[in-house]
Design an enzyme around this catalytic site. Sequence first.
Site, PDB file in Angstrom:
ATOM      1  N   TYR A 193     -27.409  10.741   3.767  1.00  0.00           N
ATOM      2  CA  TYR A 193     -27.884   9.556   4.498  1.00  0.00           C
ATOM      3  C   TYR A 193     -27.198   9.491   5.855  1.00  0.00           C
ATOM      4  CZ  TYR A 193     -23.842   7.439   1.979  1.00  0.00           C
ATOM      5  OH  TYR A 193     -22.615   7.171   1.430  1.00  0.00           O
ATOM      6  N   ASP A 220     -11.630  -0.938  -8.589  1.00  0.00           N
ATOM      7  CA  ASP A 220     -11.528   0.222  -9.479  1.00  0.00           C
ATOM      8  C   ASP A 220     -10.379   0.086 -10.470  1.00  0.00           C
ATOM      9  OD1 ASP A 220     -13.683   1.431  -8.273  1.00  0.00           O
ATOM     10  OD2 ASP A 220     -12.591   3.176  -7.515  1.00  0.00           O
ATOM     11  N   GLU A 261       0.858  -1.197   0.000  1.00  0.00           N
ATOM     12  CA  GLU A 261       0.000   0.000   0.000  1.00  0.00           C
ATOM     13  C   GLU A 261       0.887   1.237   0.000  1.00  0.00           C
ATOM     14  OE1 GLU A 261      -3.262   1.129  -0.168  1.00  0.00           O
ATOM     15  OE2 GLU A 261      -2.308   3.079   0.125  1.00  0.00           O
ATOM     16  N   GLN A 262       0.577   2.168  -0.894  1.00  0.00           N
ATOM     17  CA  GLN A 262       1.430   3.362  -1.003  1.00  0.00           C
ATOM     18  C   GLN A 262       1.295   4.314   0.191  1.00  0.00           C
ATOM     19  OE1 GLN A 262       0.224   5.433  -4.560  1.00  0.00           O
ATOM     20  NE2 GLN A 262      -1.747   6.038  -3.721  1.00  0.00           N
ATOM     21  N   ARG A 297     -17.102   4.553   5.711  1.00  0.00           N
ATOM     22  CA  ARG A 297     -16.084   3.786   4.990  1.00  0.00           C
ATOM     23  C   ARG A 297     -15.062   3.155   5.930  1.00  0.00           C
ATOM     24  NH1 ARG A 297     -14.864   4.707  -0.511  1.00  0.00           N
ATOM     25  NH2 ARG A 297     -16.782   5.472  -1.388  1.00  0.00           N
TER      26      ARG A 297
HETATM   27  C1  LIG Z   1     -18.070  10.202  -4.403  1.00  0.00           C
HETATM   28  C2  LIG Z   1     -18.037   8.714  -4.407  1.00  0.00           C
HETATM   29  C3  LIG Z   1     -19.058   8.003  -3.799  1.00  0.00           C
HETATM   30  C4  LIG Z   1     -19.048   6.615  -3.816  1.00  0.00           C
HETATM   31  N1  LIG Z   1     -20.081   5.945  -3.233  1.00  0.00           N
HETATM   32  C5  LIG Z   1     -20.100   4.596  -3.268  1.00  0.00           C
HETATM   33  C6  LIG Z   1     -21.182   3.880  -2.673  1.00  0.00           C
HETATM   34  O1  LIG Z   1     -22.086   4.477  -2.090  1.00  0.00           O
HETATM   35  N2  LIG Z   1     -21.181   2.507  -2.746  1.00  0.00           N
HETATM   36  C7  LIG Z   1     -20.171   1.818  -3.368  1.00  0.00           C
HETATM   37  O2  LIG Z   1     -20.217   0.589  -3.403  1.00  0.00           O
HETATM   38  N3  LIG Z   1     -19.130   2.493  -3.938  1.00  0.00           N
HETATM   39  C8  LIG Z   1     -19.063   3.844  -3.900  1.00  0.00           C
HETATM   40  N4  LIG Z   1     -18.022   4.507  -4.475  1.00  0.00           N
HETATM   41  C9  LIG Z   1     -16.960   3.750  -5.146  1.00  0.00           C
HETATM   42  C10 LIG Z   1     -15.942   3.177  -4.179  1.00  0.00           C
HETATM   43  O3  LIG Z   1     -15.444   4.182  -3.329  1.00  0.00           O
HETATM   44  C11 LIG Z   1     -14.789   2.572  -4.961  1.00  0.00           C
HETATM   45  O4  LIG Z   1     -15.259   1.858  -6.062  1.00  0.00           O
HETATM   46  C12 LIG Z   1     -13.988   1.633  -4.069  1.00  0.00           C
HETATM   47  O5  LIG Z   1     -13.468   2.347  -2.979  1.00  0.00           O
HETATM   48  C13 LIG Z   1     -12.881   0.993  -4.881  1.00  0.00           C
HETATM   49  O6  LIG Z   1     -12.031   0.279  -4.015  1.00  0.00           O
HETATM   50  P1  LIG Z   1     -10.609  -0.164  -4.551  1.00  0.00           P
HETATM   51  O7  LIG Z   1      -9.971  -0.853  -3.398  1.00  0.00           O
HETATM   52  O8  LIG Z   1     -10.744  -0.875  -5.846  1.00  0.00           O
HETATM   53  O9  LIG Z   1      -9.850   1.200  -4.894  1.00  0.00           O
HETATM   54  P2  LIG Z   1      -9.370   2.341  -3.889  1.00  0.00           P
HETATM   55  O10 LIG Z   1     -10.329   2.560  -2.795  1.00  0.00           O
HETATM   56  O11 LIG Z   1      -8.998   3.506  -4.747  1.00  0.00           O
HETATM   57  O12 LIG Z   1      -8.036   1.738  -3.234  1.00  0.00           O
HETATM   58  C14 LIG Z   1      -6.849   1.659  -3.967  1.00  0.00           C
HETATM   59  C15 LIG Z   1      -5.716   1.572  -2.960  1.00  0.00           C
HETATM   60  O13 LIG Z   1      -4.498   1.371  -3.666  1.00  0.00           O
HETATM   61  C16 LIG Z   1      -3.530   2.287  -3.216  1.00  0.00           C
HETATM   62  N5  LIG Z   1      -2.636   2.509  -4.360  1.00  0.00           N
HETATM   63  C17 LIG Z   1      -2.889   3.230  -5.476  1.00  0.00           C
HETATM   64  N6  LIG Z   1      -1.846   3.175  -6.307  1.00  0.00           N
HETATM   65  C18 LIG Z   1      -0.903   2.398  -5.700  1.00  0.00           C
HETATM   66  C19 LIG Z   1       0.385   1.958  -6.067  1.00  0.00           C
HETATM   67  N7  LIG Z   1       0.935   2.312  -7.248  1.00  0.00           N
HETATM   68  N8  LIG Z   1       1.073   1.172  -5.204  1.00  0.00           N
HETATM   69  C20 LIG Z   1       0.533   0.810  -4.010  1.00  0.00           C
HETATM   70  N9  LIG Z   1      -0.693   1.206  -3.607  1.00  0.00           N
HETATM   71  C21 LIG Z   1      -1.410   1.969  -4.455  1.00  0.00           C
HETATM   72  C22 LIG Z   1      -4.320   3.497  -2.773  1.00  0.00           C
HETATM   73  O14 LIG Z   1      -3.584   4.282  -1.849  1.00  0.00           O
HETATM   74  C23 LIG Z   1      -5.553   2.858  -2.160  1.00  0.00           C
HETATM   75  O15 LIG Z   1      -5.370   2.530  -0.803  1.00  0.00           O
HETATM   76  C24 LIG Z   1     -17.993   5.912  -4.457  1.00  0.00           C
HETATM   77  C25 LIG Z   1     -16.946   6.622  -5.037  1.00  0.00           C
HETATM   78  C26 LIG Z   1     -16.956   8.011  -5.015  1.00  0.00           C
HETATM   79  C27 LIG Z   1     -15.822   8.750  -5.675  1.00  0.00           C
END
Ligand SMILES: Cc1cc2nc3c(=O)[nH]c(=O)nc-3n(C[C@H](O)[C@H](O)[C@H](O)COP(=O)(O)OP(=O)(O)OC[C@H]3O[C@@H](n4cnc5c(N)ncnc54)[C@H](O)[C@@H]3O)c2cc1C
Length: 399
Positions: free
Chosen positions: A219, A296, A36-37, A110
């Site tokens: 909410y 994502d 994790e960065q 969250r």
């Molecule tokens: C305004 C908003 C509202 C939302 N509401 C909802 C909701 O109500 N319900 C829902 O289900 N989803 C919601 N989402 C979507 C949800 O937040 C994301 O889809 C989800 O957090 C994705 O998780 P992830 O772990 O794939 O990515 P992220 O949460 O982006 O985590 C990625 C992780 O990787 C780390 N990282 C990045 N690059 C590197 C690297 N090169 N090396 C090491 N580490 C790295 C980051 O620091 C981070 O910790 C919302 C998003 C937004 C923007």
Amino acid sequence: MTAAAAAPVIVAGGGIGGLAAALALAQRGFRVRVLEQAAEIGEIGAGVQLAPNAFAAFDALGVGQQARGRAVYTDRLVMMDAVDESIVAEVPTGDTFRARFGNPYAVIHRADVHLSLLEGVRAQPGVELRTSTRIVGFEPADDGGVVVFDAEGGSHRGLALVGCDGVKSAVRAQTVGDDVRVSGHVVYRAVVDVADFPADLRWNAAAVWAGPNCHLVHYPLRGGDQYNVVVTFHSRDAETWSVSEGSQTEVLSYFDGIAARPRRLLQLPKSWKRWATADRTPIAHWTHGRSTLLGDAAHPLLQYLAQGACMAIEDAVTLGRALAACDDDIDAAFALYQRSRVARTARVVLMTREMGRIYHAHGIERLVRNELWRGRSAERFYDALEWLYGWTAERCLAS
Ligand SMILES: Cc1cc2nc3c(=O)[nH]c(=O)nc-3n(C[C@H](O)[C@H](O)[C@H](O)COP(=O)(O)OP(=O)(O)OC[C@H]3O[C@@H](n4cnc5c(N)ncnc54)[C@H](O)[C@@H]3O)c2cc1C
């Protein structure tokens, strides 16, 4: 060699997707190293909506009870017209909803989602969490695995790499290209104490006020002690994907043409965080050799269906189930995982874009939206949501 004795699977990113992936892999007996960065594993201070499919996925990972204990269960989803304050659509989320989808609809902080996953991960001795470690690239190793490089010049040998590194994934940039599509839609988010939240808006609901080129969401969180406030507008500036401190002056300069009641939401937060959002046109290939993508990183999407985190957790469950179905043969499992997830997540990405258009409708489109949805029965909404909310771990693998 058993999975436990072999090199770890490297998970890039310790967000919701990365922790869920680590848990799914560890439950199959793999050692896991999460890179994790950030200096700490944690989540931003905001809420998230969890649909029934998220709870089905949490249960499959064994952390359903923890997540349930921290969530607020809504009575309904409601869309209001932010111009004339009329109700456009209401979806009850009480007993009938739960019976239909087998799980509740909830809203949660969250940090509490993250904590539920982290507790699960910490109960797995084979998972190592390394912070302040930013991945910059990887290459195939001569033993068939991968070598992952970090920004400090370190290298990490692994059986495989799962890129859970978010919208701007370094893993995706290397395998398929970055190519995010900056939406031009800007989101401001804040959490407000209940004492500062208007009494006439303290609804036990995930509420959306749909306005011209904008919308506002609120909410409850943490037993109703706090309220999540999220407002979105079409920026007049050229944006790049970013997260930054918000400006009260900026947020107040948008939202023309909406009624006083939703407009009050803009005055409540003492500070805001600002997201310039992006998604990506869906890709069919997440798996390249011993690397794959999740959350994502695999399918960046906008927030209008509130499904990004739900999809990331579903992805992780599906990855675990694919490994089980393939007797832990990683190459076969990564292929099955991709086959099982690409169409569903692409549908969510594309439907989310469409939902943004519906939320932000103006002029005649607004009237059409209201005409189409007003008075629609709960059953019709449930039918329309079946494909999304009716997901189960038992049926998650492609045949
Ligand atoms: C305004 C908003 C509202 C939302 N509401 C909802 C909701 O109500 N319900 C829902 O289900 N989803 C919601 N989402 C979507 C949800 O937040 C994301 O889809 C989800 O957090 C994705 O998780 P992830 O772990 O794939 O990515 P992220 O949460 O982006 O985590 C990625 C992780 O990787 C780390 N990282 C990045 N690059 C590197 C690297 N090169 N090396 C090491 N580490 C790295 C980051 O620091 C981070 O910790 C919302 C998003 C937004 C923007």
